[in-house]
Design a protein around this motif. Structure first.
Motif, short mmCIF file in Angstrom:
data_model
loop_
_atom_site.label_atom_id
_atom_site.label_comp_id
_atom_site.label_asym_id
_atom_site.label_seq_id
_atom_site.Cartn_x
_atom_site.Cartn_y
_atom_site.Cartn_z
N GLU A 60 -1.14 3.85 -0.94
CA GLU A 60 -0.28 2.98 -1.76
C GLU A 60 0.65 2.15 -0.89
N CYS A 61 1.19 2.74 0.17
CA CYS A 61 2.06 1.99 1.09
C CYS A 61 1.28 0.88 1.80
N ASP A 62 0.09 1.22 2.28
CA ASP A 62 -0.75 0.25 2.98
C ASP A 62 -1.19 -0.86 2.02
N LYS A 63 -1.55 -0.47 0.81
CA LYS A 63 -1.99 -1.45 -0.20
C LYS A 63 -0.88 -2.45 -0.48
N LYS A 64 0.33 -1.97 -0.63
CA LYS A 64 1.46 -2.85 -0.93
C LYS A 64 1.68 -3.85 0.20
N GLU A 65 1.66 -3.38 1.44
CA GLU A 65 1.85 -4.27 2.60
C GLU A 65 0.73 -5.29 2.70
N MET A 66 -0.51 -4.83 2.50
CA MET A 66 -1.65 -5.73 2.61
C MET A 66 -1.65 -6.79 1.51
N LEU A 67 -1.36 -6.37 0.28
CA LEU A 67 -1.31 -7.33 -0.82
C LEU A 67 -0.22 -8.37 -0.60
N GLN A 68 0.94 -7.94 -0.13
CA GLN A 68 2.03 -8.88 0.13
C GLN A 68 1.63 -9.88 1.22
N LEU A 69 0.97 -9.41 2.26
CA LEU A 69 0.50 -10.29 3.32
C LEU A 69 -0.49 -11.32 2.76
N TYR A 70 -1.44 -10.86 1.94
CA TYR A 70 -2.41 -11.78 1.33
C TYR A 70 -1.71 -12.81 0.46
N LEU A 71 -0.73 -12.37 -0.33
CA LEU A 71 0.00 -13.31 -1.18
C LEU A 71 0.76 -14.33 -0.34
N ASP A 72 1.41 -13.87 0.73
CA ASP A 72 2.16 -14.78 1.61
C ASP A 72 1.25 -15.82 2.25
N ARG A 73 0.03 -15.43 2.56
CA ARG A 73 -0.93 -16.33 3.21
C ARG A 73 -1.72 -17.17 2.20
N GLY A 74 -1.57 -16.87 0.92
CA GLY A 74 -2.32 -17.60 -0.11
C GLY A 74 -3.79 -17.22 -0.15
N GLU A 75 -4.12 -16.02 0.33
CA GLU A 75 -5.51 -15.58 0.35
C GLU A 75 -5.94 -15.04 -1.01
#
Length: 87
Positions: A60-75
């Motif tokens: 869950e911690c990793d998922k949150k960080e990864m999703l935020q990174l994807y959102l920030d990059r517009g992926e």
């Protein structure tokens, strides 16, 4: 009808299926668990722990960080697969 905003909360609350695999990883046979979500990548988004619960919490911690990174990059973020699609 107003479309749902696809922000971090939206993706964190999607019903992704979590897979957990148990490994014997030391000489004494102490178990180790690896948890992942297929849509997000088994080796891209995963959690590890000494128990299944620890692995899921780590995921869950990793998922949150990864999703935020994807959102920030517009992926594009894959959403959970529909079970009917697998039949």
């Amino acid at each position: 009808m107003t479309p749902k905003i696809k922000d971090l909360d939206y993706y964190m609350n999607l019903p992704y299926k979590i897979h957990v695999e148990r490994f014997e990883d030391d000489d004494r046979g102490n178990p180790h668990y690896h948890a992942w979500i297929d849509e997000l990548g088994k080796f891209s988004c995963f959690g590890c722990g000494n128990t299944e619960e620890e692995a899921k919490k780590s995921l869950e911690c990793d998922k949150k960080e990864m999703l935020q990174l994807y959102l920030d990059r517009g992926e594009i973020i894959p959403e959970p697969k529909n079970e009917a699609d697998n039949e």
